[in-house]
Design a protein around this motif. Structure first.
Motif, mmCIF file in Angstrom:
data_model
loop_
_atom_site.group_PDB
_atom_site.id
_atom_site.type_symbol
_atom_site.label_atom_id
_atom_site.label_comp_id
_atom_site.label_asym_id
_atom_site.label_seq_id
_atom_site.Cartn_x
_atom_site.Cartn_y
_atom_site.Cartn_z
ATOM 1 N N VAL A 77 -1.371 1.032 8.004
ATOM 2 C CA VAL A 77 -2.231 1.670 7.154
ATOM 3 C C VAL A 77 -2.678 2.994 7.698
ATOM 4 O O VAL A 77 -2.611 4.075 7.148
ATOM 5 C CB VAL A 77 -3.302 0.865 6.598
ATOM 6 N N THR A 78 -3.265 2.894 8.970
ATOM 7 C CA THR A 78 -3.996 3.994 9.584
ATOM 8 C C THR A 78 -2.909 5.128 9.859
ATOM 9 O O THR A 78 -3.082 6.563 9.360
ATOM 10 C CB THR A 78 -4.707 3.822 10.890
ATOM 11 N N ASN A 84 -7.624 5.035 2.030
ATOM 12 C CA ASN A 84 -6.811 3.777 2.440
ATOM 13 C C ASN A 84 -7.786 3.190 3.134
ATOM 14 O O ASN A 84 -8.124 3.204 4.468
ATOM 15 C CB ASN A 84 -5.716 4.245 3.081
ATOM 16 N N SER A 134 -7.232 -2.044 13.357
ATOM 17 C CA SER A 134 -5.918 -1.449 13.634
ATOM 18 C C SER A 134 -6.339 -0.613 15.111
ATOM 19 O O SER A 134 -5.358 -0.481 15.782
ATOM 20 C CB SER A 134 -5.693 -0.190 12.398
ATOM 21 N N LYS A 145 -2.433 -3.051 9.776
ATOM 22 C CA LYS A 145 -3.595 -1.872 9.798
ATOM 23 C C LYS A 145 -3.207 -0.810 10.311
ATOM 24 O O LYS A 145 -3.763 0.324 10.153
ATOM 25 C CB LYS A 145 -4.964 -2.666 9.853
ATOM 26 N N SER A 188 -8.453 0.742 6.011
ATOM 27 C CA SER A 188 -7.655 -0.087 6.962
ATOM 28 C C SER A 188 -8.514 -0.881 7.562
ATOM 29 O O SER A 188 -9.415 -1.704 7.054
ATOM 30 C CB SER A 188 -7.029 1.151 8.077
ATOM 31 N N SER A 237 -1.789 6.823 6.430
ATOM 32 C CA SER A 237 -2.744 7.818 6.196
ATOM 33 C C SER A 237 -2.556 9.079 7.030
ATOM 34 O O SER A 237 -2.744 10.226 6.454
ATOM 35 C CB SER A 237 -4.264 7.233 6.300
ATOM 36 N N PHE A 289 -9.348 8.561 10.688
ATOM 37 C CA PHE A 289 -9.757 7.187 10.543
ATOM 38 C C PHE A 289 -11.233 7.099 10.602
ATOM 39 O O PHE A 289 -11.848 7.778 11.610
ATOM 40 C CB PHE A 289 -9.040 6.318 11.802
ATOM 41 N N THR A 311 0.714 -1.369 -0.008
ATOM 42 C CA THR A 311 0.175 0.048 0.047
ATOM 43 C C THR A 311 0.904 1.163 0.023
ATOM 44 O O THR A 311 0.671 2.211 -0.868
ATOM 45 C CB THR A 311 -0.958 -0.078 1.294
ATOM 46 N N ALA A 353 -8.138 7.103 6.045
ATOM 47 C CA ALA A 353 -8.279 5.880 6.336
ATOM 48 C C ALA A 353 -9.509 5.409 6.840
ATOM 49 O O ALA A 353 -10.541 6.354 7.330
ATOM 50 C CB ALA A 353 -7.216 5.321 7.444
#
Ligand code: NAP
Length: 276
Positions: free
Chosen positions: A200-201, A136, A142, A197, A138, A204, A267, A117, A224
């Motif tokens: 990923v968060t 994104n 996460s 994850k 997630s 972001s 998020f 990613t 995210a």
């Protein structure tokens, strides 16, 4: 070069990604690219949507393969001069009862969900046009995994000044710690998917900050999100949402109107900003 707007969804030959493409075909005023690492699975998914009267386009994309990412980047640059909407949806998860050694699960999961990613973002974010939207995908996992990290790790992951390099170092350390069998001692939770994850968060949050700093006035929004618990090959048939329902929050973020200046760097689940 075409003036047409363009949206790309990663990992969209099935599951939530396919449902995101379906919704974008109905709502996004431009070309929508269904992408798949396997052209055969991708074409079959395109045909499925065509039978529903929709007209997605196709491009191959394996987020584990830098050459594949760069081929898509070059294609988008040449054909559209950039990109308006990017949905980073592709992801993997080992099943709970999978007996693959944890260190292998950690390496493989982080490779796609975090590093893949991130590579897509590195190559495609510079192409995002003003008023562009980046989503994104997630997971709420996460957040729960963050809560199971040591206080020190939580502080890093919640920091408003953590850099992408520091995040990469932490994600790399997690994989190394699992190989040494010390990840729990080092403050990590016992979930490779959860840590991927978190990555990923936090990525972001960092990328949104960088966009605000380096491209102010371009009105790009990057977030995210969690799609919810969705009936796909990943989550199984007992999950509560259909794929189309799971697509709702990612699509909401992908289609935030030009007048919106938030959410950004958040998020989001069920279209609502969650505390990180
Ligand atoms: P899924 O049905 O297993 O679909 C995953 C998609 O990602 C497939 O198209 C898969 O392609 C693709 N993919 C995997 N590795 C890839 C790679 N290296 N390059 C390109 N594509 C790749 O899972 P899903 O439930 O729709 O999940 C979509 C996203 O939502 C994931 O990021 C997942 O973590 C997240 N999520 C899902 C749930 C849920 O309840 N389902 C909850 C929270 C978050 P192949 O067909 O080639 O494998």
């Amino acid at each position: 070069m075409s003036n047409t707007q363009v949206a790309v969804v990663t990992g969209s030959n099935k599951g939530i990604g396919l449902a995101i493409v379906r919704a974008l075909c109905k709502q996004f005023p431009g070309d929508v690219y269904l992408t798949s690492r396997d052209p055969g699975r991708g074409q079959a998914a395109v045909e499925q949507l065509q039978q529903e009267g929709l007209k997605p386009l196709f491009h191959q994309l394996d987020i584990d393969d830098l050459q594949s990412i760069r081929a898509l980047r070059d294609f988008l640059k040449e054909k559209y001069g950039g990109l308006n909407v990017l949905v980073n949806n592709a992801g993997i998860a080992f099943k709970v009862h999978d007996t693959t050694p944890f260190a292998t699960q950690a390496e493989v999961t982080l490779k796609t969900n975090f590093f893949g990613t991130r590579n897509v973002c590195t190559e495609l974010l510079p192409l995002i046009k003003p008023y562009g939207r980046v989503v994104n995908v997630s997971s709420m996992v996460s957040s729960s995994a963050l809560g199971s990290c040591s206080q020190q790790l939580q502080q890093h992951f919640r920091s408003d000044t953590i850099t992408e390099q520091q995040l990469v170092q932490l994600m790399t350390k997690f994989v190394e710690d699992t190989k040494k069998g010390v990840h729990q001692q080092e403050g990590w939770p016992n979930t490779a998917y959860g840590v991927s994850k978190i990555g990923v968060t936090v990525l972001s949050r960092i990328q949104a900050r960088l966009l605000s700093q380096h491209r102010p006035g371009e009105h790009i929004l990057l977030n995210a999100c969690c799609p919810g618990w969705v009936r796909t090959d990943m989550a199984g048939p007992k999950a509560t949402k259909s794929p189309d329902e799971g697509a709702e929050t990612p699509v909401y973020l992908a289609l935030l109107p030009p007048s919106a200046d938030s959410p950004h760097g958040q998020f989001v689940s069920n279209k609502t900003v969650r505390a990180w």
